[in-house]
Enzyme design. Structure first.
Site, PDB file in Angstrom:
ATOM      1  N   ARG A 166       0.851  -1.191   0.000  1.00  0.00           N
ATOM      2  CA  ARG A 166       0.000   0.000   0.000  1.00  0.00           C
ATOM      3  C   ARG A 166       0.888   1.242   0.000  1.00  0.00           C
ATOM      4  NH1 ARG A 166       1.541   1.520   4.471  1.00  0.00           N
ATOM      5  NH2 ARG A 166       0.409   3.472   4.314  1.00  0.00           N
ATOM      6  N   GLY A 167       0.252   2.402  -0.083  1.00  0.00           N
ATOM      7  CA  GLY A 167       0.981   3.659  -0.125  1.00  0.00           C
ATOM      8  C   GLY A 167       1.242   4.085  -1.551  1.00  0.00           C
ATOM      9  N   ARG A 185      -7.002  -0.136  -7.170  1.00  0.00           N
ATOM     10  CA  ARG A 185      -7.412   0.862  -6.172  1.00  0.00           C
ATOM     11  C   ARG A 185      -7.557   2.189  -6.911  1.00  0.00           C
ATOM     12  NH1 ARG A 185      -4.778   1.262  -0.498  1.00  0.00           N
ATOM     13  NH2 ARG A 185      -6.890   2.029  -0.106  1.00  0.00           N
ATOM     14  N   ASP A 202      -2.440  10.513  -1.917  1.00  0.00           N
ATOM     15  CA  ASP A 202      -2.685   9.441  -2.878  1.00  0.00           C
ATOM     16  C   ASP A 202      -3.040   9.981  -4.254  1.00  0.00           C
ATOM     17  OD1 ASP A 202      -2.940   6.492  -1.514  1.00  0.00           O
ATOM     18  OD2 ASP A 202      -3.265   8.108  -0.091  1.00  0.00           O
ATOM     19  N   ASN A 234      -6.073  12.059   0.560  1.00  0.00           N
ATOM     20  CA  ASN A 234      -5.184  11.274   1.415  1.00  0.00           C
ATOM     21  C   ASN A 234      -6.042  10.445   2.353  1.00  0.00           C
ATOM     22  OD1 ASN A 234      -2.388  10.672   2.223  1.00  0.00           O
ATOM     23  ND2 ASN A 234      -2.975  11.574   4.176  1.00  0.00           N
ATOM     24  N   LYS A 235      -5.397   9.598   3.134  1.00  0.00           N
ATOM     25  CA  LYS A 235      -6.110   8.704   4.048  1.00  0.00           C
ATOM     26  C   LYS A 235      -7.180   9.473   4.823  1.00  0.00           C
ATOM     27  CE  LYS A 235      -5.735   5.119   4.524  1.00  0.00           C
ATOM     28  NZ  LYS A 235      -6.558   4.043   3.911  1.00  0.00           N
TER      29      LYS A 235
END
Length: 385
Positions: free
Chosen positions: A67-68, A101, A256, A266-267
């Site tokens: 991830r990331g 994703r 992201d 972002n998250k």
């Protein structure tokens, strides 16, 4: 009251945590593979996953084993190279990886870059083996570029912190995980804090827990401990009281996707931090490589936000240790059966709440569409030359 909250960081015993690469290409006798550090098992176990084809990698991406944003770009490129090396359909692999994703623009960028390298080689008359080699070369080049970008972002980011906050001894709040686990190098936002730590200018790293999947608690704390940083973990909803107490000098997050107008996905939980930072006159800084900027997404409203399964909210997972006879990865219900859950993976922060965007090409502040376009154009010129 400076360090009354600092429980976790005062233990200076060696962590004994080895540094396992987040991603690596291997070529055993039975055929090439892509090896991933399974991030769902951290911090309790460092277990590697071996992917022999693109579907296995897509599954690992969707499960957040890898991830990331920057690392997803690298994984996407290697995934296409893997398909080519093993004789699978390269275009099919690229399509499935690019869509695994939807919010993380780097994933599609990496997959398409390796796909383009393969197609160019094949069109020039290369046989499948040499075309596969071109795709792998593109993936390795992206991996190396990201490592270099990480180093440059860390330098630019620390210089900005020192400019905004003269005197050093920074107290930085971060959200989610943005270190070596998401990068070909030492990360994005975390790399800035790590450089400050190494140069004796980090007083405290505040680590948001990052619900519901606890990437801050499981992964950022893991990386901070491994690097001997002064850090303290807090629940996401404790951030407001931390700002009110005057304990946060700056917020550092990754991204992201950055839209053309400077809106930052972002998250989830990042946007509330931006609002808190603005109210408390604290710099809110986004650190991301230029590859995270998507000129094709005009503004924040156009960013597709991934919606994840409700079970991530209604259950607490046991990522690596079986609990009460449960299998690892199983869930402990924390809500009544049948409860519906709202679970966006990301939120979007508008550019007017972003103090600066730090990239490998420099710092953009204030954040404007025109400035972002110039930054991207400069990056393309550097890459071409």
């Amino acid at each position: 009251m400076a360090d009354q909250y600092a429980q976790s960081s005062e233990d200076k015993r060696p962590t004994q945590i080895p540094a396992v690469p987040a991603i690596r290409w291997d070529d055993p006798p039975e055929g090439p593979v892509l090896v991933l550090l399974d991030q769902t098992r951290l911090p309790g176990e460092e277990i590697e996953l071996v992917c022999t084809d693109a579907p296995a990698l897509v599954d690992a991406i969707r499960r957040l084993a890898v991830r990331g944003a920057p690392l997803l770009g690298i994984a996407g490129a290697y995934g296409v190279a893997l398909a080519a090396a093993r004789g699978f359909d390269v275009d099919e692999a690229a399509d499935s990886l690019a869509g695994a994703r939807p919010t993380a623009v780097n994933l599609a960028y990496g997959a398409r870059r390796a796909q383009a390298a393969y197609r160019t080689a094949a069109a020039s008359g290369a046989d499948p083996r040499r075309a596969a080699g071109a795709a792998l070369e593109a993936a390795r080049a992206l991996h190396a570029e990201d490592a270099e970008a990480s180093t440059r972002m860390a330098a630019h980011g620390l210089a900005l912190l020192d400019e905004l906050l003269p005197g050093g001894q920074h107290r930085v709040l971060t959200h989610c995980n943005t270190g070596a686990l998401v990068s070909g190098g030492e990360g994005t936002a975390f790399a800035v804090a790590l450089k400050a730590h190494r140069e004796g200018r980090l007083r405290r790293l505040w680590v948001d827990e990052t619900r519901p999947l606890l990437q801050g608690a499981r992964l950022t704390a893991y990386e901070a401990a491994r690097n001997g940083m002064a850090y303290t973990l807090l629940t996401d909803n404790a951030a407001g009281s931390l700002f009110a107490a005057g304990e946060v000098d700056a917020v550092l997050i990754g991204a992201d996707r950055i839209a053309a107008d400077g809106s930052v996905a972002n998250k989830v939980g990042s946007y509330p931090l931006a609002v808190l930072a603005r109210y408390h006159h604290v710099p809110f800084i986004v650190v991301a490589p230029v590859t995270t900027v998507d000129p094709g997404t005009p503004d924040g409203a156009a960013i597709e936000v991934e919606q994840r399964g409700g079970h991530e909210v209604t259950e607490v997972t046991a990522p690596y240790v079986p609990v009460a006879g449960m299998e690892a990865g199983g869930g402990i219900p924390v809500a009544p059966l049948g409860t519906q859950a709202y679970n966006p993976a990301f939120d979007v922060t508008p550019p007017e709440l972003v103090t600066a965007i730090v990239t490998e090409e420099g710092v953009l502040s204030p954040v404007t569409a025109e400035g972002l376009a110039e930054l991207c154009a400069r990056s393309r010129q550097v890459t071409i030359s």
